[in-house]
Write a protein that holds these residues in place. Structure first.
Motif, PDB file in Angstrom:
ATOM      1  N   ASP A  75      12.774   9.415 -10.435  1.00 27.78           N
ATOM      2  CA  ASP A  75      12.140  10.263  -9.427  1.00 27.78           C
ATOM      3  C   ASP A  75      11.125   9.442  -8.649  1.00 27.78           C
ATOM      4  O   ASP A  75      10.257   8.792  -9.244  1.00 27.78           O
ATOM      5  CB  ASP A  75      11.425  11.450 -10.083  1.00 27.78           C
ATOM      6  N   ALA A  76      11.249   9.464  -7.331  1.00 27.87           N
ATOM      7  CA  ALA A  76      10.270   8.832  -6.446  1.00 27.87           C
ATOM      8  C   ALA A  76       9.484   9.944  -5.774  1.00 27.87           C
ATOM      9  O   ALA A  76       9.986  10.613  -4.862  1.00 27.87           O
ATOM     10  CB  ALA A  76      10.967   7.953  -5.416  1.00 27.87           C
ATOM     11  N   VAL A  77       8.235  10.162  -6.232  1.00 27.39           N
ATOM     12  CA  VAL A  77       7.441  11.317  -5.809  1.00 27.39           C
ATOM     13  C   VAL A  77       6.344  10.855  -4.854  1.00 27.39           C
ATOM     14  O   VAL A  77       5.406  10.150  -5.255  1.00 27.39           O
ATOM     15  CB  VAL A  77       6.828  12.039  -7.020  1.00 27.39           C
ATOM     16  N   ALA A  78       6.472  11.240  -3.595  1.00 26.62           N
ATOM     17  CA  ALA A  78       5.427  10.928  -2.611  1.00 26.62           C
ATOM     18  C   ALA A  78       4.300  11.941  -2.694  1.00 26.62           C
ATOM     19  O   ALA A  78       3.124  11.600  -2.571  1.00 26.62           O
ATOM     20  CB  ALA A  78       6.020  10.900  -1.204  1.00 26.62           C
ATOM     21  N   SER A  79       4.653  13.211  -2.902  1.00 25.64           N
ATOM     22  CA  SER A  79       3.682  14.300  -3.026  1.00 25.64           C
ATOM     23  C   SER A  79       4.415  15.504  -3.570  1.00 25.64           C
ATOM     24  O   SER A  79       5.637  15.443  -3.811  1.00 25.64           O
ATOM     25  CB  SER A  79       3.047  14.628  -1.669  1.00 25.64           C
ATOM     26  N   GLU A  80       3.719  16.602  -3.743  1.00 25.67           N
ATOM     27  CA  GLU A  80       4.381  17.818  -4.210  1.00 25.67           C
ATOM     28  C   GLU A  80       5.327  18.373  -3.143  1.00 25.67           C
ATOM     29  O   GLU A  80       6.150  19.245  -3.431  1.00 25.67           O
ATOM     30  CB  GLU A  80       3.352  18.875  -4.585  1.00 25.67           C
ATOM     31  N   GLY A 118       0.816  -1.213   0.000  1.00 21.55           N
ATOM     32  CA  GLY A 118       0.000   0.000   0.000  1.00 21.55           C
ATOM     33  C   GLY A 118       0.844   1.255   0.000  1.00 21.55           C
ATOM     34  O   GLY A 118       0.548   2.224  -0.683  1.00 21.55           O
ATOM     35  N   MET A 119       1.951   1.219   0.761  1.00 24.92           N
ATOM     36  CA  MET A 119       2.855   2.366   0.784  1.00 24.92           C
ATOM     37  C   MET A 119       3.506   2.567  -0.576  1.00 24.92           C
ATOM     38  O   MET A 119       3.654   3.678  -1.037  1.00 24.92           O
ATOM     39  CB  MET A 119       3.917   2.158   1.856  1.00 24.92           C
ATOM     40  N   ALA A 120       3.910   1.459  -1.212  1.00 24.29           N
ATOM     41  CA  ALA A 120       4.563   1.562  -2.518  1.00 24.29           C
ATOM     42  C   ALA A 120       3.630   2.166  -3.549  1.00 24.29           C
ATOM     43  O   ALA A 120       4.047   2.938  -4.398  1.00 24.29           O
ATOM     44  CB  ALA A 120       5.043   0.183  -2.968  1.00 24.29           C
ATOM     45  N   GLN A 121       2.328   1.820  -3.467  1.00 28.69           N
ATOM     46  CA  GLN A 121       1.372   2.344  -4.426  1.00 28.69           C
ATOM     47  C   GLN A 121       1.179   3.846  -4.260  1.00 28.69           C
ATOM     48  O   GLN A 121       0.746   4.536  -5.168  1.00 28.69           O
ATOM     49  CB  GLN A 121       0.035   1.612  -4.267  1.00 28.69           C
ATOM     50  N   ALA A 122       1.523   4.364  -3.049  1.00 23.87           N
ATOM     51  CA  ALA A 122       1.362   5.801  -2.812  1.00 23.87           C
ATOM     52  C   ALA A 122       2.500   6.606  -3.427  1.00 23.87           C
ATOM     53  O   ALA A 122       2.427   7.825  -3.477  1.00 23.87           O
ATOM     54  CB  ALA A 122       1.290   6.063  -1.313  1.00 23.87           C
ATOM     55  N   ILE A 123       3.562   5.924  -3.852  1.00 25.91           N
ATOM     56  CA  ILE A 123       4.712   6.601  -4.447  1.00 25.91           C
ATOM     57  C   ILE A 123       4.603   6.556  -5.965  1.00 25.91           C
ATOM     58  O   ILE A 123       4.394   5.499  -6.559  1.00 25.91           O
ATOM     59  CB  ILE A 123       6.026   5.937  -4.004  1.00 25.91           C
TER      60      ILE A 123
END
Length: 488
Positions: A72-77, A19-24
């Protein structure tokens, strides 16, 4: 029961991680370049004698390639991380770079790796890690610092007109191997740290960026620093200074760069730079300035422009240090006014036939930029008259010390970056750059350049001595470069 609980816990952790990976959001970008050069002389295929840059070790024709991949590993802006891997430059046929028969060379490098994040509840953006540092320039590209380094930048957009950027970078540290007596002083006082403040001001039709930077230079860093760093931070003949200094050196730079577009289609741009570096050995000090100005007019299908620059040069007194502006590194600067005489090529072709940077020189030039009369074909024509600002007496001393050949590794350690031009030496550069977009992501570029040299062989300047058994012969430098670029 314990085994079942353990399996359930492991499954829970697995699904949680998924689930965490899908958020990235992972993004990949990159660029392939294939480049082919054919030319003579300059810093590449066998330079000039006494007054030349160095005896090059490249063939007249060479093919090379480079691949850069950015992940690029983008968690959020507000949070992301990026890494750039570089494979190359690989010279075709060369074993050391993996281009020989059988290939399989170990050539993967980490070019950059940084973390981007926002300070909570503020507009402050922070970047930490290996990154590109480029001081502001509206004309040539920074002649003080434009290269990769490890450090931190923090940027704050105060309002729509005013921003503030602060940075700290550690250029060198833990490279000194000790004095060889007790071995206890390894890595001692060998750091080079820089800190800078930039204040970008943006208004309708007008931009201005004042900036200032300080560097603390460890006394044991000089002997373990890079060649281009030494060329920028020591006087000509710097190798004769003791690399083991007793006290920290101090360097300071300040600049004012600006652009005026209020009179559109006219554009006026300028850079003003001053820098100084001082050591406990005052004969190793260096201080000077460089100014540049551009005026161009947008015709729609091209932008004709006239420009010029002037940099302070050395006097004939070696004991008082150097009067040329110091610089940290211009290895990755793409000089907008010169693709061949100075560091200006945007890809991996030959450049720096006169020198990497413009310190100790003056010049005037004309260019037609971005000529577009055929769809998807853009061309830039330029011609530059280049002269030196250094006293001929210094050249005479360099020649007498056997340093004037600027050959090989000597060129950096003696505080010279390419040709050491005096007030009696000149060069004329002619260049044509053509780029065409074959498809959306595929570009082909042709760069043709010629540098004619007129260097003074009078006995009061370079003289007529022989260096390394070669005649002191002035040779013009020229090159054809064809590059193929796939960007995605």
């Amino acid at each position: 029961m314990k085994k079942i609980a353990t399996l359930l816990l492991a499954a829970g952790l697995l699904f949680s991680a998924a689930g965490m990976a899908q958020a990235i959001d992972f993004k990949i970008r990159g660029q392939w370049i294939m480049a082919f050069d054919y030319g003579e002389h300059g810093a590449f295929t066998g330079g000039n004698g006494m007054t030349g840059y160095k005896k090059g070790n490249e063939d007249n024709f060479e093919a090379r390639q480079r691949l850069r991949l950015q992940l690029d590993a983008v968690a959020s802006e507000n949070l992301s991380g990026s890494v750039i891997f570089e494979m190359g430059d690989q010279i075709w046929g060369q074993s050391a770079t993996g281009g020989a028969l059988g290939a399989d060379g170990t050539v993967v490098e980490v070019k950059n790796a940084w973390l981007d994040w926002m300070v909570p509840d503020t507009d402050i953006k922070v970047r930490m890690g290996l990154q590109g540092f480029f001081l502001p320039s509206m004309t040539t590209g920074s002649q003080v610092w434009g290269d990769d380094a490890a450090g931190i930048t923090a940027s704050w957009q105060i309002n729509e007109n005013v921003a503030l950027t602060a940075l700290w970078a550690r250029l060198y540290n833990d490279n000194f191997q000790g004095y060889g007596d007790d071995g206890l002083r390894k890595n001692y006082m060998d750091n080079v740290d820089v800190a800078a403040l930039l204040l970008p001001l943006t208004f309708d039709g007008f931009r201005l960026t004042p900036w200032a930077m300080y560097a603390g230079i460890g006394p044991n860093s000089v002997g373990v620093s890079g060649i281009q760093y030494l060329a920028g931070m020591l006087p000509a003949g710097g190798a004769s200074h003791n690399s083991r200094m007793d006290l920290y050196g101090n360097a300071f730079w300040a600049g004012l760069t600006g652009e005026l577009t209020l009179l559109d289609p006219w554009r006026i741009a300028w850079d003003l730079n001053y820098g100084s570096v001082s050591y406990d050995d005052t004969s190793a000090n260096r201080a000077g300035w460089l100014a540049s100005l551009l005026v161009e007019y947008d015709l729609g299908w091209t932008k004709p422009g006239i420009y010029g620059w002037y940099a302070s040069g050395d006097d004939d007194d070696r004991g008082n240090g150097s009067e040329r502006m110091p610089y940290l590194s211009v290895a990755n600067v793409h000089n907008a006014w010169s693709h061949y005489a100075f560091n200006g090529n945007e890809y991996i072709s030959r450049e720096g036939a006169v020198g990497n940077g413009m310190t100790g020189t003056w010049g005037v030039g004309l260019q037609l930029r971005d000529v577009n009369v055929i769809e998807d074909l853009y061309q830039t024509f330029r011609v530059n008259l280049i002269g030196g600002t250094n006293d001929p007496g210094m050249a005479k001393w360099l020649s007498s010390q056997g340093l004037a050949a600027n050959s090989g590794a000597l060129s950096g350690t003696v505080g010279m970056d390419g040709l050491y031009l005096t007030r009696q030496d000149y060069a004329l550069e002619w260049g044509l750059t053509s780029t065409t977009k074959v498809t959306e992501n595929f570009t082909v570029a042709l760069d043709v350049a010629y540098v004619a040299l007129w260097l003074d062989h009078d006995s009061s300047v370079w003289g007529n001595s022989r260096m390394n058994g070669r005649n002191d012969e002035v040779r013009d430098a020229w090159n054809f470069s064809l590059s193929y670029m796939y960007s995605f």
